[in-house]
Scaffold this active site. Structure first.
Site, PDB file in Angstrom:
ATOM      1  CG  HIS A  24      -2.023  -1.051   1.107  1.00 22.61           C
ATOM      2  ND1 HIS A  24      -3.290  -0.791   0.634  1.00 22.61           N
ATOM      3  CD2 HIS A  24      -2.012  -2.376   1.402  1.00 22.61           C
ATOM      4  CE1 HIS A  24      -4.013  -1.893   0.639  1.00 22.61           C
ATOM      5  NE2 HIS A  24      -3.262  -2.883   1.108  1.00 22.61           N
ATOM      6  CE1 TYR A  50      -0.008  -4.027   7.806  1.00 15.03           C
ATOM      7  CE2 TYR A  50      -1.171  -2.579   9.299  1.00 15.03           C
ATOM      8  CZ  TYR A  50      -1.174  -3.403   8.211  1.00 15.03           C
ATOM      9  OH  TYR A  50      -2.332  -3.618   7.507  1.00 15.03           O
TER      10      TYR A  50
END
Length: 355
Positions: free
Chosen positions: A63, A333
């Site tokens: 992303h 993440y």
């Protein structure tokens, strides 16, 4: 030599403590889904994301292309009964967030993205934070981190042909058949023509804890006030690469954009730790509040650029479940964030990159 006996005795006393710490660490690893048949690690998963395209130092590994968004969250009447989280009781909460495209190319055309992401940070007046990481798909691709990793690895080009090996994907689908359902959705689901009318789903389950200590398991979603309109695939081919960003700016210039935060409650027997299985639409739902976006900024120098939207950063009154995919997302993440921040500190950005 007698002087060494107390030291040896002290070491023996420390052995049970070390064993206990090791067992605790093992327990966390098991709960997070990091110990399995494949010995999967978050470093491996991030490495596969990096290998899916050309390197872009200083950007998110997945992303990568995004837009910063700013707004507020207003709780619905009675939302404070759902959870003791301050966000449900104070009048409004400032929101910093990000819309995103899939993939690791920050310069890819956003009008061709079948999947879109919405990440949010809600920071209440008592200093607590709630970070969400949602996507436009209604369920996750795989029930486990291992399945998701196998799918992504099978998509990588074979060095001999420069294309993915279809036999590898066949083997993945045989081992993780739930992935086929996700592939069918991605091929057939209509794509909204705007970020403003896209529904974003938190496919992982969480627990809301009220003032009496009662816990209820939920999945949440952001449901747009703007009416759905499907994109015309042929029309999108002629749109500029930043079509969605331009459309967002145009809409925000006219009026704020709104989404309702809806909680869907699990019923007995619903899968809590498997995000690849959606709960039936007949499950009880309630509106917990409304997100209002007032402006957007390019991520190059925007306030969302350096924020890690870890879905396990939660306020009191909201808790994660033992869903291994949820814990994997949090770990991945973190690894991605640390790698890009290290690249930035070492000056490894591409020439002319604005991140």
């Amino acid at each position: 030599m007698p002087a060494s006996r107390p030291q040896r005795g002290s070491l023996l006393l420390l052995l049970p403590i070390g064993l206990l710490l090791a067992l605790v660490a093992l327990g966390f690893a098991w709960a997070g889904g990091w110990i399995g048949d494949d010995g999967l690690t978050p470093q491996t998963m991030v490495g596969t994301a990096e290998a899916s395209g050309s390197p872009h130092p200083g950007f998110r590994r997945a992303h990568s292309k995004g837009i910063c968004i700013i707004g507020t969250f207003t709780p619905a009447p009675g939302a404070a009964q759902l959870s003791t989280a301050r966000v449900f009781s104070q009048a409004s909460t400032p929101v910093l967030g990000r819309f995103s495209n899939p993939g690791n190319d920050p310069y890819s055309p956003d009008n061709k993205a079948a999947v879109r992401g919405m990440a949010l940070q809600l920071k209440t007046d008592d200093g607590q934070e709630w970070r969400m990481a949602m996507n436009s798909f209604p369920f996750f691709a795989s029930s486990t981190p291992e399945g998701f990793q196998a799918m992504n690895a099978a998509k990588l080009p074979d060095p001999a042909t420069g294309k993915p090996d279809p036999e590898k994907m066949k083997a993945v689908l045989a081992r993780y058949p739930e992935i086929m359902k996700f592939m069918e959705w991605s091929k057939n689901a209509p794509v909204p023509d705007s970020l403003a009318n896209t529904r974003f789903n938190g496919v992982n389950a969480f627990r809301l804890i009220d003032a009496q200590g009662t816990q209820r398991t939920v999945r949440w979603s952001m449901r747009p006030h703007a009416p759905f309109a499907a994109a015309n695939p042929e029309q999108l081919k002629s749109e500029p690469r930043d079509y969605l960003a331009s459309d967002l700016d145009r809409r925000l210039a006219a009026a704020p954009l709104e989404w309702d935060l809806v909680m869907q409650f699990a019923a007995p027997g619903d899968p809590i730790e498997d995000p690849s299985k959606p709960w039936p639409d007949s499950r009880q739902e309630t509106k917990a509040g409304t997100l209002t976006l007032t402006r957007a900024e390019p991520q190059a120098a925007g306030p969302c650029r350096d924020l890690n939207f870890d879905p396990l950063i939660l306020p009191k009154g909201i808790a994660g479940t033992d869903d291994p995919v949820l814990h994997a997302r949090s770990s991945v993440y973190s690894v991605s964030f640390n790698r890009r921040e290290r690249e930035i500190s070492q000056g490894k950005l591409q020439n002319g990159s604005t991140r």
